[in-house]
Design a protein around this motif. Structure first.
Motif, PDB file in Angstrom:
ATOM      1  N   ALA A  66       0.967  -1.027   0.173  1.00 31.77           N
ATOM      2  CA  ALA A  66      -0.020  -0.028  -0.016  1.00 31.77           C
ATOM      3  C   ALA A  66       0.808   1.363  -0.097  1.00 31.77           C
ATOM      4  CB  ALA A  66      -1.057   0.106   1.252  1.00 31.77           C
ATOM      5  N   PHE A  67       0.511   2.073  -0.529  1.00 24.22           N
ATOM      6  CA  PHE A  67       1.056   3.686  -0.896  1.00 24.22           C
ATOM      7  C   PHE A  67      -0.147   4.589  -0.579  1.00 24.22           C
ATOM      8  CE2 PHE A  67       4.299   1.135  -2.860  1.00 24.22           C
ATOM      9  CZ  PHE A  67       5.546   1.754  -2.529  1.00 24.22           C
ATOM     10  N   PRO A  68      -0.422   4.823   0.761  1.00 20.64           N
ATOM     11  CA  PRO A  68      -1.514   5.581   0.762  1.00 20.64           C
ATOM     12  C   PRO A  68      -1.192   6.949   0.485  1.00 20.64           C
ATOM     13  CG  PRO A  68      -0.456   4.833   2.972  1.00 20.64           C
ATOM     14  CD  PRO A  68       0.226   4.128   1.969  1.00 20.64           C
ATOM     15  N   LYS A  69       0.020   7.452   0.567  1.00 19.82           N
ATOM     16  CA  LYS A  69       0.365   9.038   0.175  1.00 19.82           C
ATOM     17  C   LYS A  69       1.578   8.771  -0.996  1.00 19.82           C
ATOM     18  CE  LYS A  69      -2.698  11.172   2.701  1.00 19.82           C
ATOM     19  NZ  LYS A  69      -3.741  11.759   2.227  1.00 19.82           N
ATOM     20  N   TYR A  70       1.542   9.769  -1.773  1.00 23.28           N
ATOM     21  CA  TYR A  70       2.893   9.583  -2.498  1.00 23.28           C
ATOM     22  C   TYR A  70       4.197   9.979  -2.001  1.00 23.28           C
ATOM     23  CZ  TYR A  70       3.004  14.688  -2.990  1.00 23.28           C
ATOM     24  OH  TYR A  70       3.244  16.022  -2.746  1.00 23.28           O
ATOM     25  N   ARG A  71       3.999  10.381  -0.843  1.00 27.08           N
ATOM     26  CA  ARG A  71       5.256  11.074  -0.251  1.00 27.08           C
ATOM     27  C   ARG A  71       5.587  10.046   0.848  1.00 27.08           C
ATOM     28  NH1 ARG A  71       1.146  14.619   1.482  1.00 27.08           N
ATOM     29  NH2 ARG A  71       0.571  14.270   3.620  1.00 27.08           N
TER      30      ARG A  71
ATOM     31  N   GLN B  67       0.013  -0.347  -4.912  1.00 23.55           N
ATOM     32  CA  GLN B  67      -1.209   0.054  -5.003  1.00 23.55           C
ATOM     33  C   GLN B  67      -1.452   1.307  -4.138  1.00 23.55           C
ATOM     34  OE1 GLN B  67      -3.901   0.060  -2.186  1.00 23.55           O
ATOM     35  NE2 GLN B  67      -5.148   0.879  -3.753  1.00 23.55           N
ATOM     36  N   GLY B  68      -2.326   2.329  -4.723  1.00 21.29           N
ATOM     37  CA  GLY B  68      -2.659   3.460  -4.060  1.00 21.29           C
ATOM     38  C   GLY B  68      -2.243   4.591  -4.696  1.00 21.29           C
ATOM     39  N   ASP B  69      -1.837   5.784  -3.899  1.00 22.19           N
ATOM     40  CA  ASP B  69      -1.390   7.114  -4.390  1.00 22.19           C
ATOM     41  C   ASP B  69      -0.036   6.706  -5.132  1.00 22.19           C
ATOM     42  OD1 ASP B  69      -1.731   9.551  -4.941  1.00 22.19           O
ATOM     43  OD2 ASP B  69      -0.965  10.273  -3.019  1.00 22.19           O
ATOM     44  N   VAL B  70      -0.152   6.219  -6.398  1.00 27.06           N
ATOM     45  CA  VAL B  70       1.220   6.029  -7.349  1.00 27.06           C
ATOM     46  C   VAL B  70       1.118   7.120  -8.346  1.00 27.06           C
ATOM     47  CG1 VAL B  70       2.217   4.342  -8.680  1.00 27.06           C
ATOM     48  CG2 VAL B  70       1.110   3.593  -6.292  1.00 27.06           C
ATOM     49  N   LEU B  71       2.098   8.052  -8.492  1.00 27.43           N
ATOM     50  CA  LEU B  71       2.080   8.836  -9.755  1.00 27.43           C
ATOM     51  C   LEU B  71       3.041   8.383 -10.862  1.00 27.43           C
ATOM     52  CD1 LEU B  71       2.531  11.941  -7.346  1.00 27.43           C
ATOM     53  CD2 LEU B  71       0.529  10.981  -8.228  1.00 27.43           C
ATOM     54  N   VAL B  72       2.878   8.418 -11.759  1.00 27.42           N
ATOM     55  CA  VAL B  72       3.649   8.450 -12.852  1.00 27.42           C
ATOM     56  C   VAL B  72       4.999   8.574 -12.809  1.00 27.42           C
ATOM     57  CG1 VAL B  72       3.410  10.522 -14.251  1.00 27.42           C
ATOM     58  CG2 VAL B  72       3.582   8.290 -15.581  1.00 27.42           C
TER      59      VAL B  72
END
Length: 138
Positions: free
Chosen positions: A53-58, A81-86
């Motif tokens: 889990a990546f709940p926040k990109y940071r 999975q989650g707040d994954v940015l390109v």
């Protein structure tokens, strides 16, 4: 979902780490940021999917989890999975992630640009790419 694997996707849903360690026969597990990936090391051979889990990109703890699992020899699907940015995908790939379930859709053209942006790398990582210094100096 973005997937960089040629095998069939796992069909069973991932269970939380605590449920998995509580005598579950599941073959897919989900790690939350506070979970210790090293708890899975004795079970890597029976897992087909580890979803992190990546709940926040940071929040970068998932990068460490991916690297720990790949360095320990995990060969199954490793999904972010989650707040994954390109722009995170190339770094996640270097840590061993081979599938992604971002909360927001990622444009195919942006994905291609992000993955092709930097052809050289400077250190070894889970993706197996040779560092530029090793290519030039053996």
């Amino acid at each position: 979902m973005i997937r960089f694997r040629t095998d069939a996707p796992p069909q069973s849903p991932p269970v939380p780490l605590a449920d998995f360690l509580g005598a579950s026969n599941a073959t897919a597990v989900r790690l939350e940021p506070a979970d210790d990936a090293r708890a899975l090391l004795p079970h890597l051979g029976r897992l087909s999917l580890i979803e992190v889990a990546f709940p926040k990109y940071r929040d970068g703890r998932g990068y460490s989890a991916g690297r720990i699992l790949r360095e320990a020899g995990y060969m199954g699907e490793l999904r972010a999975q989650g707040d994954v940015l390109v722009d995170q995908l190339p770094l996640m790939r270097r840590c061993g992630y081979d599938s992604f379930a971002p909360d927001a859709p990622i444009d195919d053209a942006a994905l291609t640009r992000a993955l092709d942006r930097y052809p050289d790398v400077y250190q070894k990582a889970a993706d197996g790419r040779a560092p530029v210094w090793a290519l030039r100096h053996g």
